[in-house]
Each structure stands twice: as C-alpha cells, then as structure tokens.
Design a protein around this motif. Structure first.
Motif, PDB file in Angstrom:
ATOM      1  N   GLY A 132     176.387  69.309 -48.088  1.00 38.37           N
ATOM      2  CA  GLY A 132     177.804  69.967 -48.114  1.00 38.37           C
ATOM      3  C   GLY A 132     178.970  68.860 -48.185  1.00 38.37           C
ATOM      4  N   ASP A 133     179.839  68.881 -48.863  1.00 31.85           N
ATOM      5  CA  ASP A 133     181.280  68.182 -49.220  1.00 31.85           C
ATOM      6  C   ASP A 133     180.658  67.009 -49.924  1.00 31.85           C
ATOM      7  N   GLY A 134     179.718  67.154 -50.755  1.00 36.64           N
ATOM      8  CA  GLY A 134     179.150  66.299 -51.843  1.00 36.64           C
ATOM      9  C   GLY A 134     178.210  65.257 -51.205  1.00 36.64           C
ATOM     10  N   ILE A 135     177.835  65.364 -49.679  1.00 29.62           N
ATOM     11  CA  ILE A 135     177.095  64.648 -49.019  1.00 29.62           C
ATOM     12  C   ILE A 135     175.528  64.966 -49.246  1.00 29.62           C
ATOM     13  N   HIS A 139     174.836  67.351 -41.953  1.00 33.06           N
ATOM     14  CA  HIS A 139     176.490  67.440 -42.447  1.00 33.06           C
ATOM     15  C   HIS A 139     177.121  67.186 -41.049  1.00 33.06           C
ATOM     16  N   GLU A 140     176.825  67.897 -40.128  1.00 27.63           N
ATOM     17  CA  GLU A 140     177.322  67.688 -38.670  1.00 27.63           C
ATOM     18  C   GLU A 140     177.379  66.031 -38.309  1.00 27.63           C
ATOM     19  N   LEU A 141     175.959  65.540 -38.348  1.00 24.05           N
ATOM     20  CA  LEU A 141     175.877  64.007 -38.059  1.00 24.05           C
ATOM     21  C   LEU A 141     176.692  63.224 -38.702  1.00 24.05           C
ATOM     22  N   LYS A 142     177.069  63.582 -39.970  1.00 29.49           N
ATOM     23  CA  LYS A 142     177.715  62.601 -40.925  1.00 29.49           C
ATOM     24  C   LYS A 142     179.364  62.759 -40.709  1.00 29.49           C
ATOM     25  N   THR A 143     179.764  64.035 -40.269  1.00 34.05           N
ATOM     26  CA  THR A 143     181.410  64.315 -40.456  1.00 34.05           C
ATOM     27  C   THR A 143     181.852  64.478 -39.168  1.00 34.05           C
ATOM     28  N   ASP A 144     181.205  64.913 -38.276  1.00 35.73           N
ATOM     29  CA  ASP A 144     181.716  65.027 -36.782  1.00 35.73           C
ATOM     30  C   ASP A 144     182.063  63.947 -36.181  1.00 35.73           C
ATOM     31  N   PRO A 145     183.281  63.473 -35.688  1.00 38.59           N
ATOM     32  CA  PRO A 145     183.588  62.231 -35.224  1.00 38.59           C
ATOM     33  C   PRO A 145     182.792  61.797 -33.782  1.00 38.59           C
ATOM     34  N   LYS A 146     182.338  62.869 -33.279  1.00 35.65           N
ATOM     35  CA  LYS A 146     181.588  62.730 -32.021  1.00 35.65           C
ATOM     36  C   LYS A 146     180.269  62.035 -32.382  1.00 35.65           C
ATOM     37  N   TRP A 147     179.817  61.745 -33.628  1.00 32.77           N
ATOM     38  CA  TRP A 147     178.401  61.194 -33.909  1.00 32.77           C
ATOM     39  C   TRP A 147     178.560  59.979 -34.727  1.00 32.77           C
ATOM     40  N   LYS A 148     180.000  59.431 -34.590  1.00 35.65           N
ATOM     41  CA  LYS A 148     180.215  58.193 -35.506  1.00 35.65           C
ATOM     42  C   LYS A 148     179.559  56.994 -35.054  1.00 35.65           C
ATOM     43  N   ALA A 158     173.588  60.278 -46.642  1.00 39.90           N
ATOM     44  CA  ALA A 158     174.022  60.598 -45.293  1.00 39.90           C
ATOM     45  C   ALA A 158     172.886  59.495 -44.530  1.00 39.90           C
ATOM     46  N   VAL A 159     171.923  58.883 -45.083  1.00 35.38           N
ATOM     47  CA  VAL A 159     170.724  58.298 -44.088  1.00 35.38           C
ATOM     48  C   VAL A 159     171.223  56.822 -44.110  1.00 35.38           C
ATOM     49  N   ASP A 160     171.022  56.268 -42.887  1.00 34.69           N
ATOM     50  CA  ASP A 160     171.568  55.155 -42.456  1.00 34.69           C
ATOM     51  C   ASP A 160     170.187  53.872 -42.771  1.00 34.69           C
ATOM     52  N   ILE A 161     169.230  54.675 -42.188  1.00 36.47           N
ATOM     53  CA  ILE A 161     167.789  53.734 -42.110  1.00 36.47           C
ATOM     54  C   ILE A 161     166.731  54.540 -42.625  1.00 36.47           C
TER      55      ILE A 161
END
Length: 130
Positions: free
Chosen positions: A96-99, A61-70, A104-107
């Motif tokens: 969380g938050d429907g994620i 959840h943090e990796l996908k929602t916290d701007p520092k990980w954008k 969430a995954v990119d690769i």
C-alpha cells in the motif's frame, strides 16, 4: 517488553508460508521472473500464482506508517531455498502507498541456517535489543 504498553524494538517475520504462499521451493520448475498482477498477486514463469497471506499487507503497512511504531524495526528472517526469487518477490509485493515488502524492511537475514542464527544476527544489527 520492559514495561506495560511498551512496543518491541524489532518485529520479525519469516517469508515462506508466513508472509506469502507458496514457499519458494514449491516453485521449482518455475520461479523467476515473476510478473506482478493487477490484483497484487505475482505469477512465476510457469504460471503459478503467489500471494501475500492473510493480513500481511495491512500489518506491514501499519508497521511502516503508524507513528506508534516509529521506534520499531521490521526484520525478515528466512532460510528459503531460493533467496534470489524471494528478493524479487519482496520488490514486487506492494503493501500500500507504494511501499513494498523490500522497501519496508530494516533488517534482512535470508540464508540457509537455523532461526537461532538469524535472530542472533538481528539482535546484533539492532544494538542487542529486541
């Protein structure tokens, strides 16, 4: 990391016994379809409960929602014995938050092989950056 405080370009996780338990091969005789339970766990067709381990949900959840990980991509690399079951679990596990683990995954590198092959492919898919 190229400089102090720099974040990685990719954060990669295995699936079985890293993001969730039990491992897919341990569900032989059960497996798909999986039922999503109100407590966030999944139950396979034989009644075995599958759950996300430790702080998996909070970390993803943090990796996908916290701007520092954008600028950081999320990768899954797994040589799971049951990739179709793993796909269903990724669709149903909510962080969380429907994620979901899937959204969430990119690769994704999920196939029988050595981890070095997975990481080589992740590196190629991410412009040769880690």
């Amino acid at each position: 990391l190229t400089m102090a405080g720099a974040l990685p370009k990719v954060v990669a996780f295995d699936l079985d016994a890293t993001l969730w338990y039990p491992e897919m091969y341990q569900l032989w005789g059960g497996g798909a379809p999986f039922k999503k339970n109100s407590d966030g766990t999944l139950t396979d067709k034989s009644g075995t409960t599958c759950y996300m381990m430790g702080n998996t949900a909070a970390i993803i959840h943090e990796l996908k929602t916290d701007p520092k990980w954008k600028d950081t991509k999320l990768a899954y690399c797994s040589c799971t014995d049951e990739p179709v079951w793993a796909d269903e679990c990724m669709l149903k596990f909510d962080v969380g938050d429907g994620i979901t683990l899937e959204s969430a995954v990119d690769i994704k590198e999920i196939f029988k092989s050595q981890k070095t092959s997975h990481f080589r492919n992740i590196k190629k898919k991410n412009g040769n950056c880690f």
